[in-house]
Motif scaffolding. Sequence first.
Motif, PDB file in Angstrom:
ATOM      1  N   LEU A 330     -45.324 -20.685  25.177  1.00 44.45           N
ATOM      2  CA  LEU A 330     -46.510 -21.022  24.398  1.00 44.45           C
ATOM      3  C   LEU A 330     -47.261 -19.762  23.969  1.00 44.45           C
ATOM      4  N   ARG A 331     -47.352 -18.810  24.871  1.00 41.27           N
ATOM      5  CA  ARG A 331     -48.060 -17.565  24.555  1.00 41.27           C
ATOM      6  C   ARG A 331     -47.357 -16.824  23.414  1.00 41.27           C
ATOM      7  N   ALA A 332     -46.040 -16.688  23.508  1.00 43.51           N
ATOM      8  CA  ALA A 332     -45.301 -15.923  22.506  1.00 43.51           C
ATOM      9  C   ALA A 332     -45.290 -16.637  21.161  1.00 43.51           C
ATOM     10  N   MET A 333     -45.089 -17.944  21.168  1.00 45.08           N
ATOM     11  CA  MET A 333     -45.084 -18.680  19.912  1.00 45.08           C
ATOM     12  C   MET A 333     -46.436 -18.592  19.218  1.00 45.08           C
ATOM     13  N   THR A 334     -47.493 -18.738  19.981  1.00 48.08           N
ATOM     14  CA  THR A 334     -48.830 -18.679  19.399  1.00 48.08           C
ATOM     15  C   THR A 334     -49.099 -17.304  18.806  1.00 48.08           C
ATOM     16  N   ARG A 335     -48.826 -16.261  19.572  1.00 46.63           N
ATOM     17  CA  ARG A 335     -49.098 -14.909  19.097  1.00 46.63           C
ATOM     18  C   ARG A 335     -48.198 -14.531  17.919  1.00 46.63           C
ATOM     19  N   GLY A 336     -46.927 -14.891  18.013  1.00 42.63           N
ATOM     20  CA  GLY A 336     -46.000 -14.537  16.950  1.00 42.63           C
ATOM     21  C   GLY A 336     -46.323 -15.218  15.634  1.00 42.63           C
ATOM     22  N   LEU A 337     -46.652 -16.509  15.686  1.00 44.34           N
ATOM     23  CA  LEU A 337     -46.974 -17.224  14.455  1.00 44.34           C
ATOM     24  C   LEU A 337     -48.310 -16.768  13.884  1.00 44.34           C
ATOM     25  N   ASP A 338     -49.264 -16.426  14.750  1.00 44.23           N
ATOM     26  CA  ASP A 338     -50.525 -15.863  14.264  1.00 44.23           C
ATOM     27  C   ASP A 338     -50.272 -14.555  13.509  1.00 44.23           C
ATOM     28  N   ALA A 339     -49.359 -13.746  14.038  1.00 41.78           N
ATOM     29  CA  ALA A 339     -49.032 -12.480  13.372  1.00 41.78           C
ATOM     30  C   ALA A 339     -48.395 -12.731  12.014  1.00 41.78           C
ATOM     31  N   LEU A 340     -47.429 -13.624  11.976  1.00 39.09           N
ATOM     32  CA  LEU A 340     -46.729 -13.887  10.718  1.00 39.09           C
ATOM     33  C   LEU A 340     -47.647 -14.492   9.666  1.00 39.09           C
ATOM     34  N   ALA A 341     -48.653 -15.237  10.103  1.00 36.67           N
ATOM     35  CA  ALA A 341     -49.593 -15.827   9.156  1.00 36.67           C
ATOM     36  C   ALA A 341     -50.381 -14.758   8.396  1.00 36.67           C
ATOM     37  N   ILE A 342     -50.531 -13.581   9.009  1.00 38.96           N
ATOM     38  CA  ILE A 342     -51.279 -12.487   8.390  1.00 38.96           C
ATOM     39  C   ILE A 342     -50.401 -11.661   7.458  1.00 38.96           C
ATOM     40  N   VAL A 343     -49.098 -11.661   7.705  1.00 39.56           N
ATOM     41  CA  VAL A 343     -48.199 -10.743   7.005  1.00 39.56           C
ATOM     42  C   VAL A 343     -48.233 -10.947   5.498  1.00 39.56           C
ATOM     43  N   SER A 344     -48.190 -12.183   5.039  1.00 40.10           N
ATOM     44  CA  SER A 344     -48.155 -12.430   3.594  1.00 40.10           C
ATOM     45  C   SER A 344     -49.417 -11.920   2.921  1.00 40.10           C
ATOM     46  N   GLU A 345     -50.556 -12.181   3.534  1.00 41.53           N
ATOM     47  CA  GLU A 345     -51.815 -11.702   2.975  1.00 41.53           C
ATOM     48  C   GLU A 345     -51.832 -10.177   2.909  1.00 41.53           C
ATOM     49  N   LEU A 346     -51.339  -9.547   3.965  1.00 45.86           N
ATOM     50  CA  LEU A 346     -51.289  -8.086   3.990  1.00 45.86           C
ATOM     51  C   LEU A 346     -50.375  -7.554   2.893  1.00 45.86           C
ATOM     52  N   LEU A 347     -49.193  -8.146   2.745  1.00 47.51           N
ATOM     53  CA  LEU A 347     -48.236  -7.686   1.734  1.00 47.51           C
ATOM     54  C   LEU A 347     -48.813  -7.813   0.324  1.00 47.51           C
ATOM     55  N   GLY A 348     -49.573  -8.861   0.106  1.00 52.72           N
ATOM     56  CA  GLY A 348     -50.159  -9.060  -1.208  1.00 52.72           C
ATOM     57  C   GLY A 348     -51.316  -8.127  -1.511  1.00 52.72           C
ATOM     58  N   ALA A 349     -51.915  -7.549  -0.472  1.00 52.26           N
ATOM     59  CA  ALA A 349     -53.128  -6.745  -0.655  1.00 52.26           C
ATOM     60  C   ALA A 349     -52.867  -5.242  -0.669  1.00 52.26           C
ATOM     61  N   LEU A 350     -51.665  -4.808  -0.356  1.00 54.01           N
ATOM     62  CA  LEU A 350     -51.382  -3.370  -0.282  1.00 54.01           C
ATOM     63  C   LEU A 350     -51.604  -2.698  -1.636  1.00 54.01           C
ATOM     64  N   GLU A 351     -52.197  -1.521  -1.619  1.00 53.37           N
ATOM     65  CA  GLU A 351     -52.415  -0.737  -2.830  1.00 53.37           C
ATOM     66  C   GLU A 351     -51.671   0.594  -2.695  1.00 53.37           C
ATOM     67  N   PHE A 352     -50.695   0.807  -3.588  1.00 52.42           N
ATOM     68  CA  PHE A 352     -49.879   2.019  -3.545  1.00 52.42           C
ATOM     69  C   PHE A 352     -50.450   3.074  -4.498  1.00 52.42           C
ATOM     70  N   ASP A 353     -50.377   4.313  -4.093  1.00 49.16           N
ATOM     71  CA  ASP A 353     -50.803   5.436  -4.918  1.00 49.16           C
ATOM     72  C   ASP A 353     -49.576   5.998  -5.632  1.00 49.16           C
ATOM     73  N   ALA A 354     -49.346   5.545  -6.860  1.00 48.51           N
ATOM     74  CA  ALA A 354     -48.135   5.919  -7.598  1.00 48.51           C
ATOM     75  C   ALA A 354     -48.067   7.426  -7.835  1.00 48.51           C
ATOM     76  N   GLU A 355     -49.207   8.039  -8.152  1.00 46.96           N
ATOM     77  CA  GLU A 355     -49.206   9.478  -8.428  1.00 46.96           C
ATOM     78  C   GLU A 355     -48.843  10.273  -7.180  1.00 46.96           C
ATOM     79  N   ARG A 356     -49.422   9.905  -6.067  1.00 50.91           N
ATOM     80  CA  ARG A 356     -49.137  10.608  -4.812  1.00 50.91           C
ATOM     81  C   ARG A 356     -47.660  10.473  -4.439  1.00 50.91           C
ATOM     82  N   MET A 357     -47.085   9.305  -4.617  1.00 58.46           N
ATOM     83  CA  MET A 357     -45.690   9.096  -4.251  1.00 58.46           C
ATOM     84  C   MET A 357     -44.758   9.874  -5.177  1.00 58.46           C
TER      85      MET A 357
END
Length: 428
Positions: A330-357
């Motif tokens: 129960l502990r691992a499932m709860t923590r793991g799914l909570d983490a994955l729920a954040i991943v999509s939002e994070l991926l959508g919000a990333l801002e890359f610095d094209a000039e720096r890269m």
Amino acid sequence: MSSPLWDKGNAEIDARIMRFCAGEDVVLDRQLFLYDIQASKAHVRGLERIELLSEEERDSLLEGLDALAGEFERGEFVLDERFEDGHSAIEAYLTDKLGDVGRKVHTGRSRNDQVLVASRLYLRDTLDELAKHCKRAAEICLERAANDDVPMPGYTHLQRAVPSSTGMWFAAFAEAFIDNARLAKHTRTFVDSNPLGTAAGYGVNLPLDRDGVTDELDFERVQLSPIYAQNSRGKFELQALMALGQALLDVRRLAWDLSLFTTREFSFVELPDRFTTGSSIMPNKRNPDVVELLRASYGVVQGAMAELQSLLSLSSGYHRDLQASKPPVLRAMTRGLDALAIVSELLGALEFDAERMAEAIEPEMYATDRAVELARDGVPFREAYRQVAGAWDELASRTPQQSLDARTSPGGAADLRLDVLRERLANL
């Protein structure tokens, strides 16, 4: 604590020993309680079909179970130290409301198959949620691979190697999360069997309608052997954790990339403030705490798997040791799914610095492309390798986009093939 279900009325109950045996069960069962009620309703209907309950008794029990579920969801009924576990709470509630009719709910079943079926229903739902989160992450990655593709360095051994791009980076994680979603679905099929009706691991001398209960609970199949039903406890949970762990391994790699890319030394990525925290002592700091905790999330699952594996060195049949499988799962499932729920939002919000890269892509990073071009023109590759080595000035006029176009164009070995990935995602 109320009297345990096994009390025949003459047992000497030691409260301290009872607390030790019950452990965290009654608190943990809050996550399984509605599944337990759901399975109990199916069991009650099955008992009526084999004429162990009258229609009136069936309806009274079903109404009582629905009332209990409603009170639990509204916070009016609380699983607490009054009860040994969720199973005893159900019987105690029904007995209090319905008298002898309530005492009939446990006919033909044991707490052993009761916890098995509740856990199995829980695993199915969590695996569905896992697949959903992985699919959403893949969708975001595909969208960004198509629309936000700019050059960036590609690394091996944490050293600059060849030109890459944000599109290639996002596409890599898109394919990973598609595979993770597929694995979650396969694992759901693996665990989708009904253990209810196997009692304590050797069945009961009643013609229980196991097929009917299986259909009602929408299981794919009946778990036929009562002994195997008990032996599968922990085994099925371990497989579900492995599916979760596979997704979190990719999250860990993703988080490691972002941990590096967000440093001042790289400065490729900027995180929105909601994904960072400040320092309690250093006013100049914004820390990528969300990324770092995502990176740590696999460790919770890994620890849970280690706990389960240490428990499963048992002979056939039920052992009380198996109660200890519930907290880590129960502990691992709860923590793991909570983490994955954040991943999509994070991926959508990333801002890359094209000039720096782009600035980080140096002429020598085109050396592999040039060696391959010479080999394509007939120069033995090892000779081409030697010709290019050190001749960085010849490569200074190249651009990252030229390098990427040569490798990612249709038919190229690094073609992103986003259309194929979209099709795979659609077919999940």
